[in-house]
Design a protein around this motif. Structure first.
Motif, PDB file in Angstrom:
ATOM      1  N   GLY A 114       0.820  -1.212   0.000  1.00  0.00           N
ATOM      2  CA  GLY A 114       0.000   0.000   0.000  1.00  0.00           C
ATOM      3  C   GLY A 114       0.849   1.255   0.000  1.00  0.00           C
ATOM      4  N   ARG A 115       1.955   1.226   0.783  1.00  0.00           N
ATOM      5  CA  ARG A 115       2.838   2.396   0.827  1.00  0.00           C
ATOM      6  C   ARG A 115       3.482   2.641  -0.528  1.00  0.00           C
ATOM      7  NH1 ARG A 115       4.136   0.188   5.878  1.00  0.00           N
ATOM      8  NH2 ARG A 115       6.049  -0.769   5.067  1.00  0.00           N
ATOM      9  N   LEU A 116       3.923   1.559  -1.197  1.00  0.00           N
ATOM     10  CA  LEU A 116       4.529   1.706  -2.511  1.00  0.00           C
ATOM     11  C   LEU A 116       3.516   2.229  -3.521  1.00  0.00           C
ATOM     12  CD1 LEU A 116       6.764  -1.491  -2.770  1.00  0.00           C
ATOM     13  CD2 LEU A 116       7.490   0.879  -2.451  1.00  0.00           C
ATOM     14  N   GLY A 117       2.260   1.758  -3.402  1.00  0.00           N
ATOM     15  CA  GLY A 117       1.223   2.234  -4.317  1.00  0.00           C
ATOM     16  C   GLY A 117       0.968   3.714  -4.135  1.00  0.00           C
ATOM     17  N   ARG A 118       0.886   4.172  -2.875  1.00  0.00           N
ATOM     18  CA  ARG A 118       0.670   5.598  -2.607  1.00  0.00           C
ATOM     19  C   ARG A 118       1.850   6.421  -3.093  1.00  0.00           C
ATOM     20  NH1 ARG A 118      -1.153   3.492   2.305  1.00  0.00           N
ATOM     21  NH2 ARG A 118       0.759   4.120   3.377  1.00  0.00           N
ATOM     22  N   LEU A 119       3.053   5.894  -2.896  1.00  0.00           N
ATOM     23  CA  LEU A 119       4.249   6.603  -3.355  1.00  0.00           C
ATOM     24  C   LEU A 119       4.233   6.754  -4.867  1.00  0.00           C
ATOM     25  CD1 LEU A 119       7.005   7.797  -2.662  1.00  0.00           C
ATOM     26  CD2 LEU A 119       7.989   5.517  -2.908  1.00  0.00           C
ATOM     27  N   GLY A 120       3.823   5.681  -5.578  1.00  0.00           N
ATOM     28  CA  GLY A 120       3.745   5.751  -7.034  1.00  0.00           C
ATOM     29  C   GLY A 120       2.734   6.779  -7.504  1.00  0.00           C
ATOM     30  N   GLU A 121       1.577   6.828  -6.833  1.00  0.00           N
ATOM     31  CA  GLU A 121       0.551   7.792  -7.202  1.00  0.00           C
ATOM     32  C   GLU A 121       1.037   9.218  -6.985  1.00  0.00           C
ATOM     33  OE1 GLU A 121      -2.798   6.740  -4.898  1.00  0.00           O
ATOM     34  OE2 GLU A 121      -3.190   4.854  -5.951  1.00  0.00           O
ATOM     35  N   ILE A 122       1.711   9.440  -5.861  1.00  0.00           N
ATOM     36  CA  ILE A 122       2.236  10.779  -5.563  1.00  0.00           C
ATOM     37  C   ILE A 122       3.267  11.181  -6.619  1.00  0.00           C
ATOM     38  CG2 ILE A 122       3.616  12.122  -3.929  1.00  0.00           C
ATOM     39  CD1 ILE A 122       2.311  10.459  -1.688  1.00  0.00           C
ATOM     40  N   ARG A 123       4.148  10.239  -6.985  1.00  0.00           N
ATOM     41  CA  ARG A 123       5.170  10.539  -7.984  1.00  0.00           C
ATOM     42  C   ARG A 123       4.533  10.861  -9.330  1.00  0.00           C
ATOM     43  NH1 ARG A 123      10.557   9.972  -8.881  1.00  0.00           N
ATOM     44  NH2 ARG A 123      10.884   9.167  -6.787  1.00  0.00           N
ATOM     45  N   LEU A 152      16.826   1.843  -9.817  1.00  0.00           N
ATOM     46  CA  LEU A 152      17.940   1.291 -10.587  1.00  0.00           C
ATOM     47  C   LEU A 152      18.342  -0.094 -10.073  1.00  0.00           C
ATOM     48  CD1 LEU A 152      20.390   4.226 -11.363  1.00  0.00           C
ATOM     49  CD2 LEU A 152      19.289   2.694 -12.993  1.00  0.00           C
ATOM     50  N   SER A 153      18.062  -0.367  -8.813  1.00  0.00           N
ATOM     51  CA  SER A 153      18.375  -1.677  -8.246  1.00  0.00           C
ATOM     52  C   SER A 153      17.322  -2.721  -8.595  1.00  0.00           C
ATOM     53  CB  SER A 153      18.510  -1.573  -6.727  1.00  0.00           C
ATOM     54  OG  SER A 153      17.327  -1.036  -6.154  1.00  0.00           O
ATOM     55  N   GLY A 154      16.210  -2.283  -9.195  1.00  0.00           N
ATOM     56  CA  GLY A 154      15.177  -3.205  -9.635  1.00  0.00           C
ATOM     57  C   GLY A 154      14.087  -3.433  -8.606  1.00  0.00           C
ATOM     58  N   GLY A 155      12.998  -4.060  -9.058  1.00  0.00           N
ATOM     59  CA  GLY A 155      11.933  -4.439  -8.148  1.00  0.00           C
ATOM     60  C   GLY A 155      10.786  -3.468  -8.051  1.00  0.00           C
ATOM     61  N   ARG A 156      10.935  -2.260  -8.585  1.00  0.00           N
ATOM     62  CA  ARG A 156       9.862  -1.277  -8.512  1.00  0.00           C
ATOM     63  C   ARG A 156       9.904  -0.343  -9.704  1.00  0.00           C
ATOM     64  NH1 ARG A 156       9.840   3.171  -3.934  1.00  0.00           N
ATOM     65  NH2 ARG A 156      10.526   4.514  -5.641  1.00  0.00           N
ATOM     66  N   GLY A 157       8.736  -0.006 -10.226  1.00  0.00           N
ATOM     67  CA  GLY A 157       8.662   0.914 -11.344  1.00  0.00           C
ATOM     68  C   GLY A 157       7.351   0.754 -12.082  1.00  0.00           C
ATOM     69  N   ILE A 164      15.117  -2.665 -16.369  1.00  0.00           N
ATOM     70  CA  ILE A 164      15.574  -2.068 -15.109  1.00  0.00           C
ATOM     71  C   ILE A 164      14.738  -2.565 -13.939  1.00  0.00           C
ATOM     72  CG2 ILE A 164      15.856   0.119 -13.866  1.00  0.00           C
ATOM     73  CD1 ILE A 164      16.583   1.420 -16.517  1.00  0.00           C
ATOM     74  N   ILE A 165      13.432  -2.718 -14.121  1.00  0.00           N
ATOM     75  CA  ILE A 165      12.617  -3.306 -13.054  1.00  0.00           C
ATOM     76  C   ILE A 165      13.113  -4.708 -12.736  1.00  0.00           C
ATOM     77  CG2 ILE A 165      10.323  -4.200 -12.468  1.00  0.00           C
ATOM     78  CD1 ILE A 165       9.109  -1.856 -13.950  1.00  0.00           C
ATOM     79  N   GLY A 166      13.563  -5.426 -13.765  1.00  0.00           N
ATOM     80  CA  GLY A 166      14.085  -6.778 -13.577  1.00  0.00           C
ATOM     81  C   GLY A 166      15.493  -6.821 -13.016  1.00  0.00           C
ATOM     82  N   GLY A 167      16.037  -5.661 -12.648  1.00  0.00           N
ATOM     83  CA  GLY A 167      17.351  -5.620 -11.997  1.00  0.00           C
ATOM     84  C   GLY A 167      18.519  -5.518 -12.951  1.00  0.00           C
ATOM     85  N   GLY A 168      18.275  -5.211 -14.227  1.00  0.00           N
ATOM     86  CA  GLY A 168      19.352  -5.101 -15.207  1.00  0.00           C
ATOM     87  C   GLY A 168      19.536  -3.689 -15.721  1.00  0.00           C
TER      88      GLY A 168
END
Length: 336
Positions: free
Chosen positions: A21-30, A279-284, A80-84
């Motif tokens: 939920g926090r990541l979702g809110r952060l994405g919306e704010i961005r 840049l480290s992957g996992g979010r985007g 990049i989301i995949g860590g590459g």
């Protein structure tokens, strides 16, 4: 349905849901922040160049320029989301455009030219993925080597000359000249790629696995994901996007050239970072990357309309990238 393990204890499940939920809110704010930045840039354009900026021809020009880099940005977002990381995207687009515009290829017609561009891009992407996933090469090194090699091969094939799209293959050029509702066909192609990328990333198992592999490759492997195969497919997808972008740039410029796509890899990576992808992957998100790309494209347009120095433009882009990374690090530390 949710990806959180229902068999886990209630405490960890609540923590996982809360983190999501926090990541979702952060994405919306961005995303809202990126939209606000675009509106601010539009206001600057209207104030500084009211006779040029807010015209239909200029808006079409912005979208046409964004289309080529935008298709590449979609592929880079997945990687990049995949860590590459993929530094070869600009060179692969140039190689695909040169290969597709040789006289030997053009003799078979526009459809074969398009297929050739897509296959060359995808094949080179597969080679990148193989070197990284199965050859255990660092993505930075593997794609850097491909960038140099692809650019050199493009120069060799074209003899460092610009190759024109022949009149018999006007179907390629029609993608840029034919308009529907005032927009060139290549803009619609760009929109289709963005839509397809969004659906794959957010509505398919492949997308969920991309986040998992980028977030924690070892955990993804233990969960039954073939990390090496998935990495291979991510770079193949990036190469596919480069092939499609080659078709778009051939349509825009009516040429194939070894100079196409110069520094496109930096623009694509910068757009992805500004859009909020780690840049480290996992979010985007795809939407964030496209908004970041539009910000960069509008900035470029404003510099051109106001007759400002290209060097100043590069400095401004560099400052934006640094600011985006600093904000990203701050948001990761924020408890929200």
């Amino acid at each position: 349905m949710t990806d959180v393990d229902q068999s886990a204890p209630a405490g960890p499940r609540l923590k996982a849901v809360g983190a999501r939920g926090r990541l979702g809110r952060l994405g919306e704010i961005r995303h809202l922040g990126l939209v606000a930045a675009l509106v601010l840039l539009a206001i600057v354009g209207v104030v500084t160049r009211p006779e040029n900026f807010a015209t239909s021809s200029n808006l079409v020009s912005i979208l046409a320029l964004a289309s080529t880099i935008g298709v590449i940005t979609v592929g880079s977002t997945f990687v990049i989301i995949g860590g590459g990381i993929d530094l070869s995207v600009g060179a692969l687009m140039a190689l695909a455009s040169v290969w597709a515009t040789t006289l030997a290829t053009q003799a078979y017609g526009p459809v074969v030219m398009i297929v050739c561009a897509v296959l060359v891009g995808t094949g080179a992407g597969l080679l990148n993925g193989f070197l990284i996933a199965y050859g255990r090469m660092v993505p930075f090194i593997a794609t850097l080597a491909m960038m140099v090699a692809a650019r050199g091969l493009a120069q060799r094939m074209s003899n460092q000359r610009t190759q024109l799209v022949q009149p018999d293959n006007s179907l390629i050029v029609d993608l840029s000249t034919t308009r529907v509702l005032g927009l060139p066909l290549l803009v619609y192609m760009f929109a289709l790629v963005v839509l397809a990328g969004w659906l794959v990333l957010n509505r398919t198992t492949f997308g969920r696995r991309t986040y998992a592999v980028g977030g924690n490759p070892e955990a993804a492997r233990l969960a039954g994901i073939d990390v090496r195969k998935h990495t291979l497919m991510l770079y193949a997808l990036s190469g596919l996007c480069c092939g499609i972008a080659a078709v778009l740039i051939m349509a825009r410029t009516t040429t194939g050239s070894s100079t196409h796509g110069d520094l496109y890899e930096l623009d694509a990576i910068a757009a992805v970072i500004i859009g909020g992808t780690l840049l480290s992957g996992g979010r985007g998100t795809i939407i964030g990357s496209i908004l970041g790309l539009l910000i960069f494209t509008v900035i470029t347009n404003l510099f051109i309309l106001n007759g400002l120095n290209t060097a100043d433009q590069l400095v401004a882009k560099g400052a934006i990238i640094v600011a985006a990374v600093l904000l990203q690090r701050r948001s990761l530390k924020s408890p929200l």
